[in-house]
Design an enzyme around this catalytic site. Sequence first.
Site, PDB file in Angstrom:
ATOM      1  N   ASP A 133      90.489 -14.008 -47.605  1.00 55.62           N
ATOM      2  CA  ASP A 133      91.741 -14.758 -47.544  1.00 55.62           C
ATOM      3  C   ASP A 133      91.402 -16.211 -47.233  1.00 55.62           C
ATOM      4  O   ASP A 133      91.220 -17.019 -48.122  1.00 55.62           O
ATOM      5  CB  ASP A 133      92.653 -14.132 -46.492  1.00 55.62           C
ATOM      6  CG  ASP A 133      94.078 -14.623 -46.552  1.00 55.62           C
ATOM      7  OD1 ASP A 133      94.326 -15.716 -47.102  1.00 55.62           O
ATOM      8  OD2 ASP A 133      94.968 -13.926 -46.035  1.00 55.62           O
TER       9      ASP A 133
ATOM     10  N   LYS B 200      91.475 -13.718 -52.481  1.00 57.60           N
ATOM     11  CA  LYS B 200      92.804 -14.300 -52.646  1.00 57.60           C
ATOM     12  C   LYS B 200      92.680 -15.777 -52.992  1.00 57.60           C
ATOM     13  O   LYS B 200      92.031 -16.534 -52.278  1.00 57.60           O
ATOM     14  CB  LYS B 200      93.623 -14.119 -51.367  1.00 57.60           C
ATOM     15  CG  LYS B 200      95.087 -14.436 -51.533  1.00 57.60           C
ATOM     16  CD  LYS B 200      95.863 -14.259 -50.249  1.00 57.60           C
ATOM     17  CE  LYS B 200      96.090 -12.800 -49.946  1.00 57.60           C
ATOM     18  NZ  LYS B 200      97.053 -12.626 -48.837  1.00 57.60           N
TER      19      LYS B 200
END
Length: 183
Positions: free
Chosen positions: A107, A135
């Site tokens: 992330d 991501k």
Amino acid sequence: MLIRTAEQDIKYVLFTEEQIASRVSELAKELCARLEGKRPLMICVLRGASFFFADLCRKMTMDLDMDFIAVSSYGSGATSSGAVRLLKDTRYDVEGRDLVLVEDIIDSGLTIQYLKRLYAARNPASITTVSFLDKDTGKPGKPGVDLCGYTIANEFVVGYGLDYADHYRNLPYIGVIKPECYQ
């Protein structure tokens, strides 16, 4: 109290069980080719990566060692706290070993960056990083991984080990959760 089902909370399925299995097999082949002739120490970042880790290790056609570490950077929220803490370390001496750090999702990149620094200081022969998902947060300079299953949009995903506040982890697919479930 009304009990909701996971399916009510999923906006849409991003990756099916079949897509996941196929990509894990491909990643296992790539790892075996990279580490040919070596006996890697596979390190699972608990708890999210446990499903991916187990599947990946089962698909690898080489001798390997397996271990588990635990870190914290989320708590029960939907975004990283920004502070990474090691809660459980590997039981192996990593000096001179070929390490494979296995993550569920990248992330912010803070956790994998922290782990690479931590284990690099212990003089392994090599460190390979693998994540099932990365991501696309649009943040410049975000640390990447050596091997990645899929790059996804900046949406909150659950299933196949990924959770929100310890829910949805056991879903056999990866789905995008409805924002109203975590906001």
